[in-house]
Design a protein around this motif. Structure first.
Motif, PDB file in Angstrom:
ATOM      1  N   GLY A  89      -4.310   9.328 -58.295  1.00  0.00           N
ATOM      2  CA  GLY A  89      -3.777  10.491 -58.992  1.00  0.00           C
ATOM      3  C   GLY A  89      -3.753  11.755 -58.158  1.00  0.00           C
ATOM      4  N   TRP A  90      -4.213  11.656 -56.902  1.00  0.00           N
ATOM      5  CA  TRP A  90      -4.263  12.824 -56.024  1.00  0.00           C
ATOM      6  C   TRP A  90      -3.062  12.856 -55.083  1.00  0.00           C
ATOM      7  CZ3 TRP A  90      -8.966  15.837 -54.432  1.00  0.00           C
ATOM      8  CH2 TRP A  90     -10.018  15.716 -55.362  1.00  0.00           C
ATOM      9  N   ILE A  91      -2.667  14.058 -54.694  1.00  0.00           N
ATOM     10  CA  ILE A  91      -1.750  14.249 -53.580  1.00  0.00           C
ATOM     11  C   ILE A  91      -2.599  14.599 -52.370  1.00  0.00           C
ATOM     12  CG2 ILE A  91       0.064  15.706 -52.599  1.00  0.00           C
ATOM     13  CD1 ILE A  91       1.145  16.040 -55.462  1.00  0.00           C
ATOM     14  N   ARG A  92      -2.427  13.831 -51.318  1.00  0.00           N
ATOM     15  CA  ARG A  92      -3.195  14.030 -50.083  1.00  0.00           C
ATOM     16  C   ARG A  92      -2.231  14.487 -49.002  1.00  0.00           C
ATOM     17  NH1 ARG A  92      -5.120  11.380 -45.372  1.00  0.00           N
ATOM     18  NH2 ARG A  92      -7.402  11.358 -45.135  1.00  0.00           N
ATOM     19  N   ALA A  93      -2.470  15.686 -48.458  1.00  0.00           N
ATOM     20  CA  ALA A  93      -1.604  16.243 -47.428  1.00  0.00           C
ATOM     21  C   ALA A  93      -2.412  16.451 -46.157  1.00  0.00           C
ATOM     22  CB  ALA A  93      -1.002  17.564 -47.897  1.00  0.00           C
ATOM     23  N   VAL A  94      -1.766  16.246 -45.018  1.00  0.00           N
ATOM     24  CA  VAL A  94      -2.472  16.321 -43.737  1.00  0.00           C
ATOM     25  C   VAL A  94      -1.639  17.098 -42.723  1.00  0.00           C
ATOM     26  CG1 VAL A  94      -3.726  14.159 -44.108  1.00  0.00           C
ATOM     27  CG2 VAL A  94      -1.493  14.110 -42.962  1.00  0.00           C
ATOM     28  N   GLY A  95      -2.327  17.568 -41.669  1.00  0.00           N
ATOM     29  CA  GLY A  95      -1.647  18.200 -40.549  1.00  0.00           C
ATOM     30  C   GLY A  95      -1.379  19.684 -40.714  1.00  0.00           C
ATOM     31  N   TYR A  96      -1.988  20.323 -41.713  1.00  0.00           N
ATOM     32  CA  TYR A  96      -1.687  21.735 -41.979  1.00  0.00           C
ATOM     33  C   TYR A  96      -2.168  22.634 -40.842  1.00  0.00           C
ATOM     34  CZ  TYR A  96      -1.269  26.215 -44.295  1.00  0.00           C
ATOM     35  OH  TYR A  96      -0.914  27.513 -44.603  1.00  0.00           O
ATOM     36  N   HIS A  97      -1.418  23.707 -40.616  1.00  0.00           N
ATOM     37  CA  HIS A  97      -1.813  24.760 -39.675  1.00  0.00           C
ATOM     38  C   HIS A  97      -1.468  26.103 -40.313  1.00  0.00           C
ATOM     39  CE1 HIS A  97      -1.600  27.428 -36.122  1.00  0.00           C
ATOM     40  NE2 HIS A  97      -2.508  26.610 -35.611  1.00  0.00           N
ATOM     41  N   ASP A  98      -2.264  27.103 -40.015  1.00  0.00           N
ATOM     42  CA  ASP A  98      -2.062  28.410 -40.641  1.00  0.00           C
ATOM     43  C   ASP A  98      -0.695  29.009 -40.338  1.00  0.00           C
ATOM     44  OD1 ASP A  98      -4.609  28.068 -41.533  1.00  0.00           O
ATOM     45  OD2 ASP A  98      -5.504  29.713 -40.386  1.00  0.00           O
ATOM     46  N   ALA A  99      -0.019  28.517 -39.296  1.00  0.00           N
ATOM     47  CA  ALA A  99       1.312  29.023 -38.983  1.00  0.00           C
ATOM     48  C   ALA A  99       2.309  28.742 -40.105  1.00  0.00           C
ATOM     49  CB  ALA A  99       1.819  28.397 -37.687  1.00  0.00           C
ATOM     50  N   VAL A 100       2.000  27.792 -40.979  1.00  0.00           N
ATOM     51  CA  VAL A 100       2.917  27.452 -42.073  1.00  0.00           C
ATOM     52  C   VAL A 100       2.920  28.521 -43.153  1.00  0.00           C
ATOM     53  CG1 VAL A 100       3.351  25.814 -43.950  1.00  0.00           C
ATOM     54  CG2 VAL A 100       2.784  24.965 -41.662  1.00  0.00           C
ATOM     55  N   ALA A 101       1.741  28.820 -43.716  1.00  0.00           N
ATOM     56  CA  ALA A 101       1.681  29.758 -44.843  1.00  0.00           C
ATOM     57  C   ALA A 101       0.415  30.611 -44.828  1.00  0.00           C
ATOM     58  CB  ALA A 101       1.781  28.997 -46.171  1.00  0.00           C
ATOM     59  N   GLY A 102      -0.230  30.711 -43.667  1.00  0.00           N
ATOM     60  CA  GLY A 102      -1.460  31.477 -43.576  1.00  0.00           C
ATOM     61  C   GLY A 102      -2.662  30.642 -43.987  1.00  0.00           C
ATOM     62  N   PRO A 103      -3.855  31.236 -43.940  1.00  0.00           N
ATOM     63  CA  PRO A 103      -5.066  30.501 -44.327  1.00  0.00           C
ATOM     64  C   PRO A 103      -4.990  30.056 -45.792  1.00  0.00           C
ATOM     65  CG  PRO A 103      -5.616  32.534 -43.167  1.00  0.00           C
ATOM     66  CD  PRO A 103      -4.162  32.601 -43.476  1.00  0.00           C
ATOM     67  N   LEU A 104      -5.154  28.771 -46.019  1.00  0.00           N
ATOM     68  CA  LEU A 104      -5.104  28.241 -47.386  1.00  0.00           C
ATOM     69  C   LEU A 104      -6.438  28.436 -48.090  1.00  0.00           C
ATOM     70  CD1 LEU A 104      -3.315  24.744 -47.381  1.00  0.00           C
ATOM     71  CD2 LEU A 104      -2.475  26.891 -48.342  1.00  0.00           C
ATOM     72  N   ASP A 105      -6.389  28.807 -49.361  1.00  0.00           N
ATOM     73  CA  ASP A 105      -7.552  28.721 -50.230  1.00  0.00           C
ATOM     74  C   ASP A 105      -7.075  28.190 -51.575  1.00  0.00           C
ATOM     75  OD1 ASP A 105      -6.358  30.845 -51.568  1.00  0.00           O
ATOM     76  OD2 ASP A 105      -7.793  32.335 -50.855  1.00  0.00           O
ATOM     77  N   ARG A 106      -7.985  28.050 -52.513  1.00  0.00           N
ATOM     78  CA  ARG A 106      -7.621  27.407 -53.782  1.00  0.00           C
ATOM     79  C   ARG A 106      -6.529  28.188 -54.513  1.00  0.00           C
ATOM     80  NH1 ARG A 106     -12.654  27.690 -57.902  1.00  0.00           N
ATOM     81  NH2 ARG A 106     -11.039  26.905 -59.327  1.00  0.00           N
ATOM     82  N   ARG A 107      -6.581  29.508 -54.453  1.00  0.00           N
ATOM     83  CA  ARG A 107      -5.614  30.316 -55.203  1.00  0.00           C
ATOM     84  C   ARG A 107      -4.219  30.181 -54.621  1.00  0.00           C
ATOM     85  NH1 ARG A 107     -10.494  32.317 -55.271  1.00  0.00           N
ATOM     86  NH2 ARG A 107     -11.384  33.037 -57.251  1.00  0.00           N
ATOM     87  N   LEU A 108      -4.104  30.249 -53.298  1.00  0.00           N
ATOM     88  CA  LEU A 108      -2.795  30.064 -52.689  1.00  0.00           C
ATOM     89  C   LEU A 108      -2.293  28.647 -52.930  1.00  0.00           C
ATOM     90  CD1 LEU A 108      -0.439  30.989 -50.981  1.00  0.00           C
ATOM     91  CD2 LEU A 108      -1.789  30.503 -48.926  1.00  0.00           C
ATOM     92  N   LEU A 109      -3.185  27.667 -52.821  1.00  0.00           N
ATOM     93  CA  LEU A 109      -2.764  26.286 -53.046  1.00  0.00           C
ATOM     94  C   LEU A 109      -2.380  26.061 -54.499  1.00  0.00           C
ATOM     95  CD1 LEU A 109      -2.280  23.620 -51.660  1.00  0.00           C
ATOM     96  CD2 LEU A 109      -4.697  23.043 -51.986  1.00  0.00           C
ATOM     97  N   ASP A 110      -3.074  26.705 -55.444  1.00  0.00           N
ATOM     98  CA  ASP A 110      -2.678  26.625 -56.857  1.00  0.00           C
ATOM     99  C   ASP A 110      -1.248  27.130 -57.045  1.00  0.00           C
ATOM    100  OD1 ASP A 110      -5.059  25.557 -57.711  1.00  0.00           O
ATOM    101  OD2 ASP A 110      -5.872  27.444 -58.468  1.00  0.00           O
ATOM    102  N   ALA A 111      -0.916  28.222 -56.356  1.00  0.00           N
ATOM    103  CA  ALA A 111       0.410  28.812 -56.505  1.00  0.00           C
ATOM    104  C   ALA A 111       1.500  27.946 -55.895  1.00  0.00           C
ATOM    105  CB  ALA A 111       0.429  30.202 -55.862  1.00  0.00           C
ATOM    106  N   LEU A 112       1.126  27.108 -54.915  1.00  0.00           N
ATOM    107  CA  LEU A 112       2.130  26.334 -54.185  1.00  0.00           C
ATOM    108  C   LEU A 112       2.196  24.866 -54.605  1.00  0.00           C
ATOM    109  CD1 LEU A 112       1.450  27.671 -50.562  1.00  0.00           C
ATOM    110  CD2 LEU A 112       3.288  28.354 -52.112  1.00  0.00           C
ATOM    111  N   SER A 113       1.210  24.387 -55.368  1.00  0.00           N
ATOM    112  CA  SER A 113       1.129  22.955 -55.641  1.00  0.00           C
ATOM    113  C   SER A 113       1.405  22.644 -57.102  1.00  0.00           C
ATOM    114  CB  SER A 113      -0.256  22.430 -55.251  1.00  0.00           C
ATOM    115  OG  SER A 113      -1.267  23.053 -56.023  1.00  0.00           O
ATOM    116  N   PRO A 114       1.788  21.406 -57.398  1.00  0.00           N
ATOM    117  CA  PRO A 114       1.971  20.985 -58.787  1.00  0.00           C
ATOM    118  C   PRO A 114       0.617  20.902 -59.489  1.00  0.00           C
ATOM    119  CG  PRO A 114       2.215  19.123 -57.299  1.00  0.00           C
ATOM    120  CD  PRO A 114       2.091  20.331 -56.432  1.00  0.00           C
ATOM    121  N   PRO A 115       0.616  20.774 -60.819  1.00  0.00           N
ATOM    122  CA  PRO A 115      -0.657  20.756 -61.570  1.00  0.00           C
ATOM    123  C   PRO A 115      -1.356  19.399 -61.495  1.00  0.00           C
ATOM    124  CG  PRO A 115       1.173  20.555 -63.092  1.00  0.00           C
ATOM    125  CD  PRO A 115       1.779  20.779 -61.721  1.00  0.00           C
ATOM    126  N   LEU A 116      -1.555  18.932 -60.289  1.00  0.00           N
ATOM    127  CA  LEU A 116      -2.247  17.673 -60.005  1.00  0.00           C
ATOM    128  C   LEU A 116      -3.333  17.963 -58.974  1.00  0.00           C
ATOM    129  CD1 LEU A 116       0.860  15.360 -59.446  1.00  0.00           C
ATOM    130  CD2 LEU A 116      -0.661  15.307 -61.424  1.00  0.00           C
TER     131      LEU A 116
END
Length: 448
Positions: A92-119
């Motif tokens: 039931g999880w989405i697993r993503a790999v290879g992230y770098h801050d050049a994409v969207a800056g430092p990720l945290d839960r709030r930014l990821l909540d705004a960018l991810s589906p409700p899963l």
């Protein structure tokens, strides 16, 4: 089986009879009754490639993950789109790999909540040192109050669902590349972890010869299906402790067990070399990565007789990002090969799959050309010949810098190419792999 009309790297055209080991090498060997015959048609016959630093479970899991690095995603909108389109795994999880801050800056839960589906979503930094979880994922693991959803490797506080991926598809990919052996460099594996990998090897899910890094308390243990390698230690700059590292190395050596230390910064390498000098060296000691090597430590690497297992493929995969992130006066220190070899440092190459792309031929090309994705040469003086790059994937598992030969008594693990040596070295391309033989059995045959 009998391989006819194969061309060795030295230009000799020979037949090779192979079972679990090579039994005969010479011209015009007669085929035995019922013996399988493979006509190499003048193509190159090599010892099978050995990838000296991989992460098997992570690589298998990455095959069912979505990639979100700068090569796949350019900005926050692109990240949101790729996560929205991603299919969750059976857990039931989405697993993503290879992230770098050049994409969207430092990720945290709030930014990821705004960018991810409700899963539940977890995103791994391409260094492998950081996972970021959204709120749905934090709720699943009982940490919904976590302040930022960022879990660093050094913290040791994150327990994630284990997808227990099959290694079969990964093994088949290795075979297509001509890889007949791998060294799993996952740190801190327990005996049950190693038994699980060995079971995959014994079952045939993973056909490659398997060498695994293992803690020193398993020194001398026998696990059918694999051989045991050095104890692995990952260092982080914010917790470097020379005395503790020296004691850890000495304790491993006291058990007659070598060590392998992960060094991706200049500071980590300096501390590791000091610890190795204080504890004393041991045959089989390794430095993993050596991503940055300053001039003033090259002689120490040679003097300590430690083997450096490095990945110039990262120049081809991440070189443009290095040019942006790494100070210009340090560019010549990145992923060094030629200067280390010329100084007498023991060297071998690997891909570091899944943190690097898993194609050893692309890694060889990177060692030869040193070209970034945009075609810029990064570290021109670190270029090596195609012959040298190939040889650095032909070492023994226990001695990565000692190149194997095709001779009676050698392991029956071979790679047959469609092209003769001159053409093969000019291209260094996985498409040239015609057949892969492990223990005298064909595990891959290309269709042309």
């Amino acid at each position: 089986m009998l391989i006819r009309n194969g061309t060795l790297l030295d230009g000799r055209v020979v037949d090779v009879r192979v079972r679990d080991v090579v039994t005969e090498v010479g011209p015009d060997l007669p085929a035995a009754a019922g013996e399988q015959v493979l006509d190499a048609a003048g193509g190159t016959v090599l010892p099978g490639l050995h990838d000296h630093h991989v992460h098997l479970r992570a690589a298998a899991a990455a095959a069912t993950s979505v990639r979100v690095g700068p090569g796949e995603v350019r900005d926050a909108a692109g990240l949101a789109a790729i996560l929205a389109a991603a299919a969750p795994g059976d857990d039931g999880w989405i697993r993503a790999v290879g992230y770098h801050d050049a994409v969207a800056g430092p990720l945290d839960r709030r930014l990821l909540d705004a960018l991810s589906p409700p899963l539940p979503v977890r995103v791994q930094h391409r260094s492998g040192a950081l996972w970021t979880l959204n709120t749905a994922a934090l709720r699943e693991i009982g940490q919904v109050e976590h302040p930022d959803g960022r879990f660093h490797r050094a913290d040791g506080e994150l327990v994630l669902p284990d997808r227990a991926p099959s290694l079969s598809a990964l093994g088949k990919q290795f075979s297509r590349y001509g890889i007949t052996g791998v060294t799993d460099a996952t740190p801190e594996q327990s005996r049950p972890d190693l038994e699980n990998l060995a079971a995959a090897a014994r079952s045939g899910a993973l056909r490659q010869r398997l060498h695994c890094m293992a803690p020193a308390d398993l020194a001398g243990a026998a696990i059918a299906g694999l051989t045991l390698g050095p104890a692995k230690k990952i260092l982080d700059d914010d917790s470097l402790d020379l005395d503790a590292l020296t004691a850890w190395i000495a304790a491993a050596h006291d058990r007659d067990h070598p060590v392998a230390v992960h060094c991706v910064t200049a500071s980590q390498l300096v501390v590791t070399l000091a610890a190795l000098r204080a504890a004393g060296g041991h045959a089989g000691d390794r430095i993993e990565h050596a991503a940055i090597v300053a001039d003033d430590v090259v002689a120490d690497l040679a003097d300590l007789r430690v083997t450096v297992v490095t990945q110039p493929n990262f120049v081809a995969e991440r070189g443009d990002q290095y040019r942006a992130d790494v100070p210009a006066d340090e560019h010549a220190q990145l992923w060094r090969v030629a200067s280390l070899r010329d100084a007498g440092v023991r060297l071998a190459l690997s891909t570091d799959v899944p943190f690097g792309a898993g194609d050893p031929w692309a890694a060889m090309r990177a060692a030869v050309t040193r070209r970034t994705p945009k075609g810029v040469v990064l570290g021109e003086r670190e270029r090596i010949s195609a012959e040298a790059a190939l040889a650095m994937f032909l070492g023994h598992a226990e001695e990565p810098d000692r190149v194997r030969a095709i001779e009676p008594g050698a392991p029956g693990d071979l790679c047959v190419l469609h092209a003769a040596p001159t053409q093969a070295l000019a291209r260094l391309d996985a498409d040239l792999v015609a057949a892969t033989v492990i223990a005298g059995a064909v595990v891959y045959r290309s269709v042309r």
